[in-house]
Design an enzyme around this catalytic site. Sequence first.
Site, PDB file in Angstrom:
ATOM      1  N   GLN A  95       0.848  -1.187   0.000  1.00  0.00           N
ATOM      2  CA  GLN A  95       0.000   0.000   0.000  1.00  0.00           C
ATOM      3  C   GLN A  95       0.883   1.236   0.000  1.00  0.00           C
ATOM      4  OE1 GLN A  95      -2.394  -0.954   3.374  1.00  0.00           O
ATOM      5  NE2 GLN A  95      -3.666  -2.374   2.205  1.00  0.00           N
ATOM      6  N   HIS A  96       0.313   2.368  -0.415  1.00  0.00           N
ATOM      7  CA  HIS A  96       1.128   3.572  -0.551  1.00  0.00           C
ATOM      8  C   HIS A  96       1.726   3.994   0.788  1.00  0.00           C
ATOM      9  CE1 HIS A  96       0.405   4.474  -4.724  1.00  0.00           C
ATOM     10  NE2 HIS A  96      -0.880   4.281  -4.565  1.00  0.00           N
ATOM     11  N   ALA A  97       2.941   4.554   0.713  1.00  0.00           N
ATOM     12  CA  ALA A  97       3.560   5.114   1.911  1.00  0.00           C
ATOM     13  C   ALA A  97       2.726   6.301   2.370  1.00  0.00           C
ATOM     14  CB  ALA A  97       4.980   5.556   1.597  1.00  0.00           C
ATOM     15  N   ALA A 131       3.542  -0.162  -3.969  1.00  0.00           N
ATOM     16  CA  ALA A 131       2.484   0.602  -4.618  1.00  0.00           C
ATOM     17  C   ALA A 131       3.010   1.901  -5.217  1.00  0.00           C
ATOM     18  CB  ALA A 131       1.368   0.900  -3.622  1.00  0.00           C
ATOM     19  N   ASP A 132       4.077   2.431  -4.632  1.00  0.00           N
ATOM     20  CA  ASP A 132       4.616   3.700  -5.119  1.00  0.00           C
ATOM     21  C   ASP A 132       5.444   3.539  -6.388  1.00  0.00           C
ATOM     22  OD1 ASP A 132       3.493   5.011  -2.944  1.00  0.00           O
ATOM     23  OD2 ASP A 132       5.237   4.598  -1.684  1.00  0.00           O
TER      24      ASP A 132
END
Lengths: 507, 507
Positions: free
Chosen positions: B151-153, B161-162
Amino acid sequence: MFLGLKLEMVFGQMGHFRWTQTYEEGGHYSVWIQMSEGPGETSCIHTVDKQPHSAYLPLLVAALLLAFIAALFVVAPYVYRRRCTSKFIKTVCCQSIQYSLDNDTPDACGAENSAAKSKPTRLRSLDTFRGFSLTVMVFVNYGGGGYWFFQHAPWNGLTVADLVMPWFVFIIGTSVVLALRSMQKRGLSQMQLLRKITWRTVVLLLLGFCFLNYSPRDGLLSWSWLRIPGVLQRLGFTYFVLSLLQTFWGQKEMPVKTYHWLNPVQDVVLYWPQWLIIILLETLWLCLTFLMPVPGCPTGYLGAGGIGDNGLYPNCTGGAAGYIDRWMFGDNMYRHPTCKIMYHTTEPFDPEGILGTINSIVMGFLGMQAGKIIICYKGANFHILCRFLVWAIFLGISAAILTKCTRDGGFIPVNKNLWSLSYVTCMGFFSFLLLGGMYFIIDVKGWWRGRPFIYPGMNSILVYVGHSLLGFYFPFSWEMRFLDSHWEWLFQSLWGTALFLLLWRPR
Amino acid sequence: MFLGLKLEMVFGQMGHFRWTQTYEEGGHYSVWIQMSEGPGETSCIHTVDKQPHSAYLPLLVAALLLAFIAALFVVAPYVYRRRCTSKFIKTVCCQSIQYSLDNDTPDACGAENSAAKSKPTRLRSLDTFRGFSLTVMVFVNYGGGGYWFFQHAPWNGLTVADLVMPWFVFIIGTSVVLALRSMQKRGLSQMQLLRKITWRTVVLLLLGFCFLNYSPRDGLLSWSWLRIPGVLQRLGFTYFVLSLLQTFWGQKEMPVKTYHWLNPVQDVVLYWPQWLIIILLETLWLCLTFLMPVPGCPTGYLGAGGIGDNGLYPNCTGGAAGYIDRWMFGDNMYRHPTCKIMYHTTEPFDPEGILGTINSIVMGFLGMQAGKIIICYKGANFHILCRFLVWAIFLGISAAILTKCTRDGGFIPVNKNLWSLSYVTCMGFFSFLLLGGMYFIIDVKGWWRGRPFIYPGMNSILVYVGHSLLGFYFPFSWEMRFLDSHWEWLFQSLWGTALFLLLWRPR
């Protein structure tokens, strides 16, 4: 829209008033009752605080605008016939139709065009009829400008929105006959046909179940509320049954046209096993609907339940049809039936339930009859049109008798939720008339090419699924701001519909 | 997942405790402190009420399963090479690749394959890379099994995800170079190119704005909350700028390969006007980010605001980038930035904002550099791979210096929300390595045909839009029941991703 009131109020001995007034949409009305000491001096004054707006003006303007655009398209080719310079004008007036043989869609038909031309391989009037139904469907799905007659009837009755689905079923029937005949001509075996039919049915059922039975608004699919029946499921199942009928008992060779006393009805007699099955199915529907005992409800109940029928049968919504569905599907069915608001019903009721599907098959069978007529009397357009008319009259009279020409008072009222028998015969009447009319104008006389309806009509499932998935995104739709009149809503409905129509123009 | 705790508690004179323990996911832990009258008799007991579950077990199982399936596909062709009887096995092992020249998608490339074969017209490694990015994107969009690194930071930092979007931008850059060269070779004029580029940009912007910026969950589109920036908008704009750069200053003929001291850097020197523009753009980004005064915030602020930085700058989320966006778009931007939960931010912040788009163009330009290398050193694979490596090393070192190899402590931290310069150089490093690696394996050595990633990679926009519109319908997704472990979530993420991968296999 309008509310005609006739009131009589009696205030003991102080006086009584009687008035008749029509209250129109958007108006603010007051009734002042002044009571004085002396008897007879009490007075009643009516005032209009805010003038009602003319609810039908937007509709009139839209109709005129559409008529103007249509006229433009009719006139333009004559004006520019010899001046096709720019690309735009070419598109408008000189474009030659591209025939798309999308036999891969379940309702496609590779029918012979009976206008005795060899080039067109599709029955244009059928595609146009299908496209027209889709267009009306899209329009009413957008709320039809907020007019009640563009929205579904709460229970008994017939509105524009109620017309669409039976038309579609009828067209499926006609397409099945034409498509299967075309496939048979191409030499496909019965097994190959069965495989094709099954595959298409499965695709329809899956599309309906996965993509059309709910929207992301409902969140991710959950067993607790998933709906099992649905529009595409019913269409798919109807298609399946009709196709089976036609595969096993429909591939008849026309007899040589010598005189025989059966000739005038050969399009019926030839297919007697199909008729037998359909009559049995309809008998089943009648028996289940009128003879099956439903706990706590009168046998043969056809009402909406809730506060209808003086609130005597609140949990009987839909009688036997509702009972069977609730028994089969439990809570996994439609929870917001059209009767919910007006009749305060609490039971779920699915307008695409099981009993209704029987009558949907009957409706499709009427469409098959149309297809058989077209095949049987190929080349004899007068015969075809006459037969269409006879069927329309027969079905119309049946509907009139069944309903006694009333909404609620007949033997079997017209009801879209139940797909009652009178609804089927009534819609059969409309369908034969409409298809016959279009056949005459488009295929026989060639006065109209079916545009713009013919394009969505040739990609119907794609258009239907596309509309269901994307129709409520911008630019098709947006959050309306002026809901106190019909202007914005009607504009949005027409705009969304027009965009969808134009999306399918061949490029 | 894991929480390592080192605690020291002092209870006045009654005693003090010190413990170090690792708390794992799903475990229930208790700490019992028993106080007695006498000093020194206070005791501290640790218990595990519920054993933690092994959070990484599902991931391990999934990895083994995927590896097994991959191995199966590698081995199958050898086993069945001479036994291609059934259709299924044909599909698995003997299918010949169909080359699809979908130059109509904005990121398509009609590139020359430098492996000196004449038949393939697409650079397979580029399609594979694109498909791989899409696959990772779909996987992380499904939540990546609920693991934090999928998942995004929240703000600074880099998770799986990034990685996706910059890869995609990089690929757009490479594709632009290859596609425009191919079009130029087909004899398209600059005006025709411009028209094509503009049309594609407009389509991307409209798709993004109308279909991807919201879902029916949000209701009908309303001006009050519509979001103007977005992923496809940024991709479209980046594509537009890169294409203009390449149209006006990129159509260079390679010089004859005589010795010249500039030869080693001719792929850079030839395009000096582009470099000039990119350097100016990057200078603009640096100046705006670090020198622009933002009312109420420290100049050059790069933090998340909210309770971050000890809550000193609660309304400064994103510093200059956030300020410019809020000034431009007001409320019409993203309201749920990744930092919202952890940093309790209240200001809207759009990860696809204006300042970030400058760096997105720079990222795409790095991709263009890859394309230019491939064109410039066509046929000399060793040269190409060396150059890719040099660029990767250069960008990697830049990123290391800019971040001082820390998450928050460097000159410019890696940040996906801001598309910071270090993020761009870091992702450039990954992109050159990945594309180079795939180029070597797929196009140079032919060890891998890029399956299954190559198929979605050839229809990227369709896959992306399709996933966004349909990805949260059944059977791609459903309401999960077992959220206390990663099993169901990971299965769903992998299942949804696999379905999307398989949907695009050519039939």
